[in-house]
Write an enzyme that holds these catalytic residues in place. Structure first.
Site, mmCIF file in Angstrom:
data_model
loop_
_atom_site.group_PDB
_atom_site.id
_atom_site.type_symbol
_atom_site.label_atom_id
_atom_site.label_comp_id
_atom_site.label_asym_id
_atom_site.label_seq_id
_atom_site.Cartn_x
_atom_site.Cartn_y
_atom_site.Cartn_z
ATOM 1 N N ASP A 157 0.974 -1.221 0.113
ATOM 2 C CA ASP A 157 0.156 0.071 -0.165
ATOM 3 C C ASP A 157 0.912 1.291 0.083
ATOM 4 O O ASP A 157 1.625 1.425 0.799
ATOM 5 C CB ASP A 157 -0.976 0.082 1.167
ATOM 6 N N ASN A 183 -1.889 12.725 -4.576
ATOM 7 C CA ASN A 183 -2.647 13.381 -5.365
ATOM 8 C C ASN A 183 -3.065 14.697 -5.032
ATOM 9 O O ASN A 183 -3.311 15.738 -5.876
ATOM 10 C CB ASN A 183 -3.864 12.471 -5.469
ATOM 11 N N HIS A 209 -3.385 14.354 -9.847
ATOM 12 C CA HIS A 209 -3.717 12.824 -10.103
ATOM 13 C C HIS A 209 -2.590 12.465 -11.190
ATOM 14 O O HIS A 209 -2.158 11.177 -11.293
ATOM 15 C CB HIS A 209 -5.041 12.629 -10.637
ATOM 16 N N ASP A 214 -0.749 8.912 -10.654
ATOM 17 C CA ASP A 214 -0.660 8.002 -11.708
ATOM 18 C C ASP A 214 0.756 7.592 -11.969
ATOM 19 O O ASP A 214 1.088 6.436 -12.193
ATOM 20 C CB ASP A 214 -1.408 8.379 -13.000
ATOM 21 N N GLU A 216 -4.060 2.413 -4.600
ATOM 22 C CA GLU A 216 -2.704 2.188 -4.480
ATOM 23 C C GLU A 216 -2.386 0.841 -3.767
ATOM 24 O O GLU A 216 -1.393 0.818 -3.177
ATOM 25 C CB GLU A 216 -2.235 3.509 -3.573
#
Length: 417
Positions: free
Chosen positions: A262, A270, A275, A279, A305
């Site tokens: 994680d 973010n 974002h 990504d 994630e």
């Protein structure tokens, strides 16, 4: 029939077989070109088809009577070497690697240059040695390109052996026999060479088409089982592959270890950087985990994630793998897309030493270990204990006492699994 002498059937004489071989090789070359016209995404078909046409032209020039076709005797062999180079480059292109156009002609250029030397007379041993070496080099390159894939299907594994073997049989053996042992095929050399050419052309074209079919099947399978952003297995495909691995390990009486990953503070990444950077962080982690683990290990993105991997290893060996992933991502995540992000990952791992019939229980234990890694400061590995009930109880108790977003999401995912 008494006293009758045996004569070779006319349909097996050298000129007839050579003509048949030229026709078959040329038709297969045209067939591969047409296949490329219909499947433009497989550009290697164009290279292979062109190689076949060049090979057919070479065979026609080699077998044609000299008064009818006034070409240097060295040209047909140089064309064969060009065809070999094109087949090799076609394999590279098929595997998604860059082309080496100059090396396609390297063998032919070396051959033509040596043919100008006085010691390189026609029919001599130096010619045989150089010819064998040039073709053997291309054969080795073809075999290397076909065998270097880490994840290969049955067709690809077969091609890695069959195509180079046919390649060597048609080019290396006849060259060696023709110049080193001419008495073995005295009077029948044209027939032997033509028959070998037919077998090579048909066999190689068959394997090539199987590889192309395998390629398209793989494209469809990857589209259905791959996460579009990271290229890793999606949740469903990961669970299916994990269950198969568990079944194999259970038959052998060997353990499996499941790891949950994680990304730390991903929402903050973010929010702070956008974002697009988020990504990119996910793609970066996917690249790191692929490069840090073996090709046979099963890796997937479960969503958001969260990532997972399962390996046929004990807890100690899996811990070493997980720590390598953690350290590599800590280093790679320091700077992402020109931003000082400092991304890290927390890892929870659980080992099943006995038969695994319900992977949900193993996921729950790894989840509990992952929560401990998060609550213990993040950017660390936590291994699940030997008591699965204790691990699950710890997770539920922690979720009730302090409901962070991560733990609530994990519990929800388990219940839906």
């Amino acid at each position: 029939m008494a006293g009758a002498s045996f004569t070779e059937p006319s349909f097996l004489d050298g000129p007839t077989l050579a003509f048949v071989a030229v026709c078959i090789v040329a038709l297969l070359g045209l067939f591969l070109i047409l296949a490329w016209v219909q499947q433009r995404d497989v550009r290697a078909l164009a290279w292979w088809g062109a190689a076949y046409l060049i090979g057919a032209s070479s065979l026609a020039l080699w077998a044609a009577p000299q008064p009818a076709v006034a070409v240097p005797r060295d040209l047909p062999f140089a064309m064969i070497f060009v065809a070999c180079g094109m087949i090799w480059n076609g394999v590279r292109l098929f595997r998604g690697r860059r082309l080496f156009p100059v090396r396609t002609f390297a063998g032919a250029l070396i051959w033509l240059a040596l043919c100008q030397m006085p010691f390189f007379g026609e029919g001599g041993t130096p010619r045989a040695v150089v010819g064998v070496l040039v073709v053997a080099a291309y054969t080795f390159f073809i075999a290397f390109e076909l065998s270097r894939e880490r994840r290969k299907s049955l067709y690809s594994r077969s091609a890695a052996v069959i195509v180079p073997a046919l390649h060597a049989a048609i080019f290396v053996m006849p060259l060696a026999i023709r110049w080193l042992l001419p008495e073995v095929v005295a009077g029948r050399w044209a027939s032997v060479f033509a028959l070998e050419t037919i077998l090579y052309a048909v066999g190689t074209a068959f394997i090539v088409l199987l590889m192309v079919k395998d390629y398209h099947v793989g494209v469809y399978q990857r589209a259905a089982s791959t996460d579009f952003l990271t290229g890793l297995l999606n949740r469903r495909a990961f669970l299916e592959n994990a269950l198969r691995l568990c079944a194999r390990q259970a038959e052998r009486g060997q353990p499996v270890t499941l790891m949950m990953f994680d990304l730390d503070h991903f929402k903050s990444i973010n929010d702070r950087f956008g974002h697009a950077v988020g990504d990119e962080a996910l793609r970066l982690f996917a690249e790191v985990i692929r490069n840090s683990m073996r090709g046979s290990d099963i890796i997937g993105r479960l969503g958001g994630e969260e990532f997972a991997a399962i390996v046929p290893e004990t807890a100690g060996a899996a811990a070493a793998i997980a720590e390598r992933v953690r350290a590599n991502f800590e280093s790679a995540g320091a700077d992402i897309a020109g931003n000082t992000v400092g991304a890290t990952v927390s890892i929870g791992a659980a080992t099943a030493a006995d038969v695994v019939t319900n992977i949900d229980a193993l996921i729950a234990r790894a989840d509990a270990a992952l929560y401990r890694a998060k609550s213990g400061g993040r950017n660390r590995l936590s291994m699940a204990g030997d008591d699965p009930a204790h691990d699950r109880a710890h997770l539920i108790a922690a979720a009730r006492s302090s409901p962070p977003v991560t733990s609530v999401h994990i519990v929800h995912r388990d219940s839906a699994a």
